[in-house]
Write a protein that holds these residues in place. Structure first.
Motif, PDB file in Angstrom:
ATOM      1  N   VAL A 447       6.388   8.141  10.798  1.00  0.00           N
ATOM      2  CA  VAL A 447       7.540   8.816  10.191  1.00  0.00           C
ATOM      3  C   VAL A 447       8.560   7.780   9.741  1.00  0.00           C
ATOM      4  O   VAL A 447       9.090   7.843   8.619  1.00  0.00           O
ATOM      5  N   ALA A 448       8.848   6.814  10.615  1.00  0.00           N
ATOM      6  CA  ALA A 448       9.831   5.784  10.269  1.00  0.00           C
ATOM      7  C   ALA A 448       9.375   4.982   9.052  1.00  0.00           C
ATOM      8  O   ALA A 448      10.189   4.615   8.188  1.00  0.00           O
ATOM      9  N   ALA A 449       8.059   4.708   8.964  1.00  0.00           N
ATOM     10  CA  ALA A 449       7.553   3.946   7.815  1.00  0.00           C
ATOM     11  C   ALA A 449       7.716   4.735   6.516  1.00  0.00           C
ATOM     12  O   ALA A 449       8.125   4.193   5.494  1.00  0.00           O
ATOM     13  N   VAL A 450       7.381   6.030   6.565  1.00  0.00           N
ATOM     14  CA  VAL A 450       7.526   6.859   5.365  1.00  0.00           C
ATOM     15  C   VAL A 450       8.994   6.950   4.959  1.00  0.00           C
ATOM     16  O   VAL A 450       9.340   6.818   3.775  1.00  0.00           O
ATOM     17  N   VAL A 451       9.874   7.170   5.938  1.00  0.00           N
ATOM     18  CA  VAL A 451      11.301   7.253   5.642  1.00  0.00           C
ATOM     19  C   VAL A 451      11.792   5.933   5.061  1.00  0.00           C
ATOM     20  O   VAL A 451      12.631   5.895   4.156  1.00  0.00           O
ATOM     21  N   GLY A 452      11.238   4.818   5.566  1.00  0.00           N
ATOM     22  CA  GLY A 452      11.632   3.527   5.019  1.00  0.00           C
ATOM     23  C   GLY A 452      11.300   3.394   3.553  1.00  0.00           C
ATOM     24  O   GLY A 452      12.065   2.800   2.781  1.00  0.00           O
ATOM     25  N   TYR A 453      10.159   3.919   3.133  1.00  0.00           N
ATOM     26  CA  TYR A 453       9.799   3.870   1.717  1.00  0.00           C
ATOM     27  C   TYR A 453      10.638   4.848   0.897  1.00  0.00           C
ATOM     28  O   TYR A 453      11.110   4.516  -0.185  1.00  0.00           O
ATOM     29  N   CYS A 454      10.765   6.071   1.408  1.00  0.00           N
ATOM     30  CA  CYS A 454      11.419   7.130   0.625  1.00  0.00           C
ATOM     31  C   CYS A 454      12.930   7.063   0.698  1.00  0.00           C
ATOM     32  O   CYS A 454      13.615   7.732  -0.094  1.00  0.00           O
ATOM     33  N   GLY A 455      13.469   6.305   1.646  1.00  0.00           N
ATOM     34  CA  GLY A 455      14.910   6.273   1.816  1.00  0.00           C
ATOM     35  C   GLY A 455      15.430   7.651   2.194  1.00  0.00           C
ATOM     36  O   GLY A 455      14.789   8.391   2.911  1.00  0.00           O
ATOM     37  N   TRP A 474      -6.686  12.921   5.423  1.00  0.00           N
ATOM     38  CA  TRP A 474      -5.875  11.704   5.510  1.00  0.00           C
ATOM     39  C   TRP A 474      -5.153  11.646   6.846  1.00  0.00           C
ATOM     40  O   TRP A 474      -4.700  12.654   7.386  1.00  0.00           O
ATOM     41  N   THR A 475      -5.003  10.429   7.362  1.00  0.00           N
ATOM     42  CA  THR A 475      -4.119  10.195   8.493  1.00  0.00           C
ATOM     43  C   THR A 475      -2.755   9.758   7.963  1.00  0.00           C
ATOM     44  O   THR A 475      -2.601   9.434   6.782  1.00  0.00           O
ATOM     45  N   ALA A 476      -1.784   9.719   8.872  1.00  0.00           N
ATOM     46  CA  ALA A 476      -0.467   9.239   8.468  1.00  0.00           C
ATOM     47  C   ALA A 476      -0.532   7.779   8.047  1.00  0.00           C
ATOM     48  O   ALA A 476       0.175   7.356   7.113  1.00  0.00           O
ATOM     49  N   ASP A 477      -1.383   7.001   8.714  1.00  0.00           N
ATOM     50  CA  ASP A 477      -1.528   5.591   8.324  1.00  0.00           C
ATOM     51  C   ASP A 477      -2.018   5.467   6.885  1.00  0.00           C
ATOM     52  O   ASP A 477      -1.596   4.568   6.151  1.00  0.00           O
ATOM     53  N   ARG A 478      -2.917   6.374   6.485  1.00  0.00           N
ATOM     54  CA  ARG A 478      -3.419   6.319   5.114  1.00  0.00           C
ATOM     55  C   ARG A 478      -2.283   6.595   4.118  1.00  0.00           C
ATOM     56  O   ARG A 478      -2.202   5.957   3.060  1.00  0.00           O
ATOM     57  N   LEU A 479      -1.404   7.535   4.445  1.00  0.00           N
ATOM     58  CA  LEU A 479      -0.259   7.813   3.575  1.00  0.00           C
ATOM     59  C   LEU A 479       0.625   6.588   3.455  1.00  0.00           C
ATOM     60  O   LEU A 479       1.083   6.241   2.348  1.00  0.00           O
ATOM     61  N   VAL A 480       0.878   5.923   4.579  1.00  0.00           N
ATOM     62  CA  VAL A 480       1.718   4.727   4.544  1.00  0.00           C
ATOM     63  C   VAL A 480       1.061   3.643   3.707  1.00  0.00           C
ATOM     64  O   VAL A 480       1.730   2.918   2.942  1.00  0.00           O
ATOM     65  N   GLU A 481      -0.266   3.505   3.819  1.00  0.00           N
ATOM     66  CA  GLU A 481      -0.973   2.519   3.004  1.00  0.00           C
ATOM     67  C   GLU A 481      -0.854   2.836   1.511  1.00  0.00           C
ATOM     68  O   GLU A 481      -0.714   1.933   0.675  1.00  0.00           O
ATOM     69  N   GLU A 482      -0.942   4.129   1.169  1.00  0.00           N
ATOM     70  CA  GLU A 482      -0.778   4.514  -0.232  1.00  0.00           C
ATOM     71  C   GLU A 482       0.625   4.152  -0.734  1.00  0.00           C
ATOM     72  O   GLU A 482       0.792   3.653  -1.854  1.00  0.00           O
ATOM     73  N   ASP A 484       2.442   1.858   0.466  1.00  0.00           N
ATOM     74  CA  ASP A 484       2.510   0.401   0.443  1.00  0.00           C
ATOM     75  C   ASP A 484       1.833  -0.158  -0.801  1.00  0.00           C
ATOM     76  O   ASP A 484       2.335  -1.100  -1.435  1.00  0.00           O
ATOM     77  N   ASP A 485       0.723   0.451  -1.191  1.00  0.00           N
ATOM     78  CA  ASP A 485      -0.027  -0.067  -2.333  1.00  0.00           C
ATOM     79  C   ASP A 485       0.607   0.322  -3.659  1.00  0.00           C
ATOM     80  O   ASP A 485       0.764  -0.508  -4.557  1.00  0.00           O
ATOM     81  N   ASP A 486       0.977   1.594  -3.813  1.00  0.00           N
ATOM     82  CA  ASP A 486       1.561   2.045  -5.078  1.00  0.00           C
ATOM     83  C   ASP A 486       2.274   3.379  -4.861  1.00  0.00           C
ATOM     84  O   ASP A 486       1.656   4.444  -4.906  1.00  0.00           O
ATOM     85  N   PRO A 487       3.570   3.382  -4.604  1.00  0.00           N
ATOM     86  CA  PRO A 487       4.296   4.645  -4.392  1.00  0.00           C
ATOM     87  C   PRO A 487       4.156   5.619  -5.543  1.00  0.00           C
ATOM     88  O   PRO A 487       4.254   6.827  -5.360  1.00  0.00           O
ATOM     89  N   CYS A 488       3.938   5.123  -6.749  1.00  0.00           N
ATOM     90  CA  CYS A 488       3.839   6.023  -7.897  1.00  0.00           C
ATOM     91  C   CYS A 488       2.668   6.992  -7.770  1.00  0.00           C
ATOM     92  O   CYS A 488       2.685   8.070  -8.376  1.00  0.00           O
ATOM     93  N   LEU A 489       1.635   6.619  -7.003  1.00  0.00           N
ATOM     94  CA  LEU A 489       0.506   7.526  -6.812  1.00  0.00           C
ATOM     95  C   LEU A 489       0.852   8.661  -5.863  1.00  0.00           C
ATOM     96  O   LEU A 489       0.147   9.664  -5.814  1.00  0.00           O
ATOM     97  N   VAL A 490       1.913   8.501  -5.097  1.00  0.00           N
ATOM     98  CA  VAL A 490       2.344   9.525  -4.142  1.00  0.00           C
ATOM     99  C   VAL A 490       3.413  10.419  -4.745  1.00  0.00           C
ATOM    100  O   VAL A 490       3.451  11.624  -4.504  1.00  0.00           O
ATOM    101  N   LEU A 491       4.261   9.829  -5.578  1.00  0.00           N
ATOM    102  CA  LEU A 491       5.370  10.597  -6.148  1.00  0.00           C
ATOM    103  C   LEU A 491       4.876  11.593  -7.181  1.00  0.00           C
ATOM    104  O   LEU A 491       3.927  11.338  -7.916  1.00  0.00           O
ATOM    105  N   SER A 492       5.570  12.735  -7.269  1.00  0.00           N
ATOM    106  CA  SER A 492       5.248  13.732  -8.289  1.00  0.00           C
ATOM    107  C   SER A 492       5.773  13.282  -9.647  1.00  0.00           C
ATOM    108  O   SER A 492       6.634  12.411  -9.752  1.00  0.00           O
ATOM    109  N   ASP A 493       5.237  13.912 -10.682  1.00  0.00           N
ATOM    110  CA  ASP A 493       5.720  13.614 -12.025  1.00  0.00           C
ATOM    111  C   ASP A 493       7.207  13.921 -12.160  1.00  0.00           C
ATOM    112  O   ASP A 493       7.923  13.282 -12.934  1.00  0.00           O
ATOM    113  N   THR A 494       7.675  14.907 -11.410  1.00  0.00           N
ATOM    114  CA  THR A 494       9.070  15.329 -11.543  1.00  0.00           C
ATOM    115  C   THR A 494      10.026  14.184 -11.268  1.00  0.00           C
ATOM    116  O   THR A 494      10.921  13.887 -12.061  1.00  0.00           O
ATOM    117  N   LEU A 495       9.860  13.517 -10.115  1.00  0.00           N
ATOM    118  CA  LEU A 495      10.787  12.454  -9.761  1.00  0.00           C
ATOM    119  C   LEU A 495      10.653  11.278 -10.722  1.00  0.00           C
ATOM    120  O   LEU A 495      11.651  10.716 -11.180  1.00  0.00           O
TER     121      LEU A 495
END
Length: 601
Positions: A447-455, A474-482, A484-495
């Motif tokens: 959770v802390a890692a995700v919050v760190g990325y998303c602010g 997916w595990t939470a670690d996999r989400l953090v890796e995504e 870490d690798d490219d946040p744009c693949l996680v973010l929606s088109d809207t943002l």
């Protein structure tokens, strides 16, 4: 406990049911009660105690005797005598809740606040409690020194009755409201606002002949007694009653409501701000901070006070709706505010052929149609005051909530509510809430890692949670890796498109400054930005302030700024001067422009 009762014959409940009678001590007490906790001169007391007769030479000595008698009757005050004296004056000390007139005033104010908060039932209970305090004409049998006191309490009584009628209508009890308003217009036949309400409520109940009869009676009274024609509110109520406004179902356009996390203080500020006449609230904040969701939530809280309609219009047609609210953008097209007004007026039942062709004509018709109505207008993503001004209602019963991604403008008499990014605790709570039943599968470190990325951006946190929920393997670690690798693949088109739309409006200097943020820490000063961009300090400072105004940066002090990790990443997804709306990181984007790699232990 109420000790002094002046809303009728004066009573003092120091002993059960004690009434003073009509003697001169009672006249002294009435004068003191008309100005509680204020010094009243002996001359004022002499004038009201010996009305219509000459005061005796012993008047001052007699007053001392009357005050002595009152002191024997009245209970003492918390820290001293109930009636204080000084040369030439006396003062009656009254505590909170001891005077029924003060209690009625407080109940009326609390009822207005409750209605503004959307709880019409609780507000009605408070109004009824206030009205039960009246036992007759205030200070019945006495003429206190200040006639304005009695006039003020008479006005309060009428205001409470009109407020009760308004609440009854909001609760669907219009028939009862008619009886209340008939009583008000009988008691105060020159009270034009009450006549306007009566005509409107009769029309609302379908009693058109009765509404027209009430209007004719009101007009006759006003012309005979005051020599004036009905004012705008009463004239508008009559126009509606005779069919000047189409009989249409009130609009209910508010998008789906969603719970808020970490916005209690900002919501309280907004709800306090709407208590005044024709309130206007402007909500701003960074890209992705949740302005629309916040305003939609507040609008649902306030909908009950605006039974004549709730409109929602998105002016930012170049931005798609976010998944958190389910809002569909209304394409305003090249007509801008004129096109929006056409849509709003059609929502009120104005046929297309009757719409004025020009902006000024539509704006004037919009204000006219809303006269005497209570309408809630939500205007989402307003770019500036020029686009806002023609859309604002003028009626005292209307409420307007506005969101904007630009902070460099402010309409007159508006309350501004700025939404900061969520703190780490609220951000973590929002992320867990958005995960739903998967919240138990993710440990605090993830959770802390995700919050760190998303602010503290709710839009990014919801995107990250949606990514995990839609991928059950997916595990939470996999989400953090995504992330870490490219946040744009996680973010929606809207943002991403929201950020791109803002970026496309930046000047070259502003764009260069924004790209330079990718190489700076989360918090930095103006000098660091100037060094990173190679711009002169004054140009870099101007560019930084523009980025704050556009919602891409936070100002944390006079010369310090804070950027969000995801916004810094998106700044680096395109070349230094390239302008386009990104849908993902381009293949050639430099790894140095992406956030520092983080791993979950």
């Amino acid at each position: 406990m109420v000790l002094f009762h002046v809303l009728g014959p004066i009573e003092v409940h120091s002993r059960p049911g004690h009434r003073l009678g009509a003697g001169k001590p009672a006249r002294v007490l009435a004068t003191l009660l008309s100005q509680p906790n204020a010094w009243v001169t002996v001359d004022q007391l002499r004038e009201t105690t010996w009305q219509e007769q000459d005061a005796p030479e012993s008047a001052e000595a007699n007053l001392k005797t009357y005050v002595w008698r009152l002191r024997r009757i009245l209970p003492g005050f918390a820290d001293g005598p109930r009636i204080e004296s000084r040369p030439g004056a006396y003062r009656l000390r009254v505590g909170a809740g001891e005077l029924d007139a003060d209690l009625a005033t407080d109940l009326a104010a609390r009822a207005r606040t409750g209605f503004a908060d959307g709880d019409a039932g609780a507000a009605l209970a408070l109004v009824d409690a206030a009205l039960r305090l009246w036992r007759g004409r205030p200070f019945a049998g006495f003429d206190p020194a200040s006639a304005a006191t009695v006039a003020r309490l008479d006005e309060l009584h009428l205001d409470l009755q009109e407020q009760r009628a308004e609440l009854l209508v909001a609760l669907g009890r219009a028939g009862e409201a008619v009886e209340v308003l008939r009583a008000v217009t009988t008691t105060a036949p020159l009270r034009e606002a009450a006549w306007a309400r009566l005509v409107g409520v009769l029309h609302l109940t379908g009693a058109r002949p009765a509404a027209l009869a009430a209007y004719r009676q009101a007009r006759q009274v006003l012309t005979a007694e005051l020599g004036v024609e009905p004012g705008p509110a009463l004239a508008e109520a009559y126009r509606r009653a005779v069919g000047g406004v189409r009989d249409v179902t009130p609009r209910r356009e508010l998008p789906r409501n969603v719970p808020l996390t970490g916005r209690a203080d900002e919501l309280e500020t907004l709800l306090r701000a709407v208590a005044g006449p024709a309130p206007l609230v402007l909500v701003d904040g960074m890209v992705g901070v949740g302005r629309t969701a916040f305003v939609v939530h507040a609008a649902h809280r306030l909908a009950a006070r605006c039974p004549d309609g709730q409109f929602f219009v998105r002016l930012g047609a170049d931005l798609p709706a976010g998944p958190a609210t389910g809002v569909r953008a209304v394409e305003t097209g090249p007509g801008g505010p004129a096109a929006v007004l056409g849509r709003l007026l059609r929502g009120l039942g104005v046929p297309g052929p009757e719409l004025p062709a020009d902006l000024d004509g539509r704006s004037a018709l919009w204000r006219s149609e809303l006269a005497g109505q209570r309408v809630l207008l939500v205007l989402d993503d307003v770019p500036d005051g020029t686009n806002l001004a023609p859309l604002l209602p003028a009626g005292p019963g209307c409420l307007t909530l506005v969101t904007t991604r630009n902070r460099n403008w402010h309409p007159d008499a508006a309350t501004r509510v700025s939404l900061p990014p969520l703190d780490s605790g609220a951000a973590a709570a929002l992320f867990r809430s958005a995960l739903g039943d998967r919240a138990g599968d993710i440990d605090p470190a993830a959770v802390a890692a995700v919050v760190g990325y998303c602010g503290g951006l709710p839009a990014a946190l919801r995107d990250a949670a949606a990514r995990l929920r839609t991928r059950p393997r997916w595990t939470a670690d996999r989400l953090v890796e995504e992330l870490d690798d490219d946040p744009c693949l996680v973010l929606s088109d809207t943002l991403r498109r929201s950020v791109g739309a803002v970026r496309d409006r930046l000047t070259d200097a502003e764009l260069a400054t924004w790209h330079a943020l990718t190489g700076l820490p989360d918090e930095f000063g103006r000098a660091a930005a100037a060094r990173a961009t190679g711009l002169p300090a004054d140009l870099a400072g101007t560019a930084l302030e523009t980025l704050v105004d556009r919602g891409l940066l936070e100002a944390v002090s006079v010369d310090a700024y804070r950027s969000q990790p995801l916004l810094r990443h998106l700044a680096g997804c395109t070349g230094r001067t390239e302008r386009r709306t990104a849908t993902a990181c381009p293949a050639g984007a430099s790894r140095e422009l992406r956030p520092t790699r983080r791993r979950v232990a």
